[in-house]
Write a protein that holds these residues in place. Sequence first.
Motif, PDB file in Angstrom:
ATOM      1  N   ALA A 144      12.123  34.342 -18.102  1.00 34.02           N
ATOM      2  CA  ALA A 144      12.956  33.137 -18.048  1.00 34.02           C
ATOM      3  C   ALA A 144      12.958  32.541 -16.643  1.00 34.02           C
ATOM      4  CB  ALA A 144      14.372  33.453 -18.503  1.00 34.02           C
ATOM      5  N   GLY A 145      12.977  33.386 -15.632  1.00 32.17           N
ATOM      6  CA  GLY A 145      12.985  32.908 -14.250  1.00 32.17           C
ATOM      7  C   GLY A 145      11.697  32.221 -13.855  1.00 32.17           C
ATOM      8  N   ASN A 146      10.585  32.631 -14.447  1.00 29.16           N
ATOM      9  CA  ASN A 146       9.289  32.029 -14.145  1.00 29.16           C
ATOM     10  C   ASN A 146       8.945  30.875 -15.079  1.00 29.16           C
ATOM     11  OD1 ASN A 146       8.739  33.713 -11.971  1.00 29.16           O
ATOM     12  ND2 ASN A 146       7.925  35.306 -13.300  1.00 29.16           N
ATOM     13  N   GLY A 147       9.862  30.527 -15.970  1.00 28.00           N
ATOM     14  CA  GLY A 147       9.633  29.411 -16.876  1.00 28.00           C
ATOM     15  C   GLY A 147       8.718  29.738 -18.048  1.00 28.00           C
TER      16      GLY A 147
ATOM     17  N   THR B 244      16.401  31.127 -25.361  1.00 28.30           N
ATOM     18  CA  THR B 244      15.754  32.232 -26.080  1.00 28.30           C
ATOM     19  C   THR B 244      16.066  33.556 -25.396  1.00 28.30           C
ATOM     20  OG1 THR B 244      13.975  30.739 -26.727  1.00 28.30           O
ATOM     21  CG2 THR B 244      13.552  33.104 -26.934  1.00 28.30           C
ATOM     22  N   ALA B 245      16.011  33.571 -24.076  1.00 29.84           N
ATOM     23  CA  ALA B 245      16.346  34.792 -23.328  1.00 29.84           C
ATOM     24  C   ALA B 245      17.803  35.181 -23.563  1.00 29.84           C
ATOM     25  CB  ALA B 245      16.076  34.590 -21.839  1.00 29.84           C
ATOM     26  N   ALA B 246      18.694  34.195 -23.565  1.00 31.42           N
ATOM     27  CA  ALA B 246      20.113  34.477 -23.809  1.00 31.42           C
ATOM     28  C   ALA B 246      20.312  35.027 -25.221  1.00 31.42           C
ATOM     29  CB  ALA B 246      20.938  33.214 -23.610  1.00 31.42           C
ATOM     30  N   PHE B 247      19.604  34.474 -26.199  1.00 31.47           N
ATOM     31  CA  PHE B 247      19.694  34.988 -27.565  1.00 31.47           C
ATOM     32  C   PHE B 247      19.226  36.440 -27.626  1.00 31.47           C
ATOM     33  CE2 PHE B 247      17.711  35.931 -31.631  1.00 31.47           C
ATOM     34  CZ  PHE B 247      18.784  35.728 -32.484  1.00 31.47           C
TER      35      PHE B 247
ATOM     36  N   LEU C  56      15.729  43.878 -20.297  1.00 31.31           N
ATOM     37  CA  LEU C  56      16.449  42.833 -19.577  1.00 31.31           C
ATOM     38  C   LEU C  56      15.651  42.327 -18.384  1.00 31.31           C
ATOM     39  CD1 LEU C  56      20.163  44.027 -19.581  1.00 31.31           C
ATOM     40  CD2 LEU C  56      19.104  42.266 -20.981  1.00 31.31           C
ATOM     41  N   LEU C  57      15.015  43.228 -17.676  1.00 32.58           N
ATOM     42  CA  LEU C  57      14.182  42.842 -16.538  1.00 32.58           C
ATOM     43  C   LEU C  57      13.047  41.928 -16.990  1.00 32.58           C
ATOM     44  CD1 LEU C  57      13.719  43.310 -13.488  1.00 32.58           C
ATOM     45  CD2 LEU C  57      12.233  45.201 -14.124  1.00 32.58           C
ATOM     46  N   LEU C  58      12.417  42.280 -18.099  1.00 27.78           N
ATOM     47  CA  LEU C  58      11.338  41.458 -18.642  1.00 27.78           C
ATOM     48  C   LEU C  58      11.857  40.083 -19.060  1.00 27.78           C
ATOM     49  CD1 LEU C  58       8.375  41.239 -19.632  1.00 27.78           C
ATOM     50  CD2 LEU C  58       9.203  42.079 -21.830  1.00 27.78           C
ATOM     51  N   LEU C  59      12.982  40.057 -19.769  1.00 26.72           N
ATOM     52  CA  LEU C  59      13.559  38.781 -20.215  1.00 26.72           C
ATOM     53  C   LEU C  59      13.906  37.875 -19.035  1.00 26.72           C
ATOM     54  CD1 LEU C  59      15.922  39.870 -23.111  1.00 26.72           C
ATOM     55  CD2 LEU C  59      13.968  38.339 -23.290  1.00 26.72           C
ATOM     56  N   PHE C  60      14.588  38.419 -18.039  1.00 27.75           N
ATOM     57  CA  PHE C  60      14.986  37.606 -16.896  1.00 27.75           C
ATOM     58  C   PHE C  60      13.785  37.174 -16.058  1.00 27.75           C
ATOM     59  CE2 PHE C  60      19.231  39.647 -17.537  1.00 27.75           C
ATOM     60  CZ  PHE C  60      19.894  38.474 -17.870  1.00 27.75           C
ATOM     61  N   THR C  61      12.767  38.018 -15.977  1.00 23.28           N
ATOM     62  CA  THR C  61      11.557  37.641 -15.249  1.00 23.28           C
ATOM     63  C   THR C  61      10.836  36.502 -15.960  1.00 23.28           C
ATOM     64  OG1 THR C  61      11.318  39.883 -14.393  1.00 23.28           O
ATOM     65  CG2 THR C  61       9.362  38.488 -14.346  1.00 23.28           C
TER      66      THR C  61
END
Length: 147
Positions: free
Chosen positions: A37-40, A46-49, A30-35
């Motif tokens: 997604a947060g950095n574009g 895709t992150a939500a999926f 989750l940390l990787l996904l949000f990082t």
Amino acid sequence: MTLQHWCFSFRGRLGRRDFWIWQLCWLLMLLLLFTLAGNGLLDTQTAAFCVVALLWPASAVLVKRLHDRNKGGQWALLMVVAWMLMAGNWSMLPNEAQWLVGRFIPTLIMVGMGIELGGLAGTASDNRFGKPAQPVVFLRRRMADYQ
């Protein structure tokens, strides 16, 4: 227990060690996904999926851990209730009630479940969900490696 059974099956029992390993892996994913997604670097959809796709293995691990404590999988719904209470808009309630319903009760549920699942040992002998928990085999070596 195989890695496949660990992540995708709701049957059997799971010990504390493998439960905490999953929690760490889940948190890192989750940390990787949000990082990303947060950095574009990753599209938000895709992150939500990916987060939704992680719900199945997270649920499977949670239910198997509950089974080790000799509790049914329906107890996992307490986590859903806690999330819904925390995410809800309680502005129609007085200030004290907003805090009670939106923060205190969900925190109480999560701490209780954390102690139940991560702190207390499972039943030592067979229970209604099967034999005692077997450790997850993360790396399976071929027989040729031992000769």
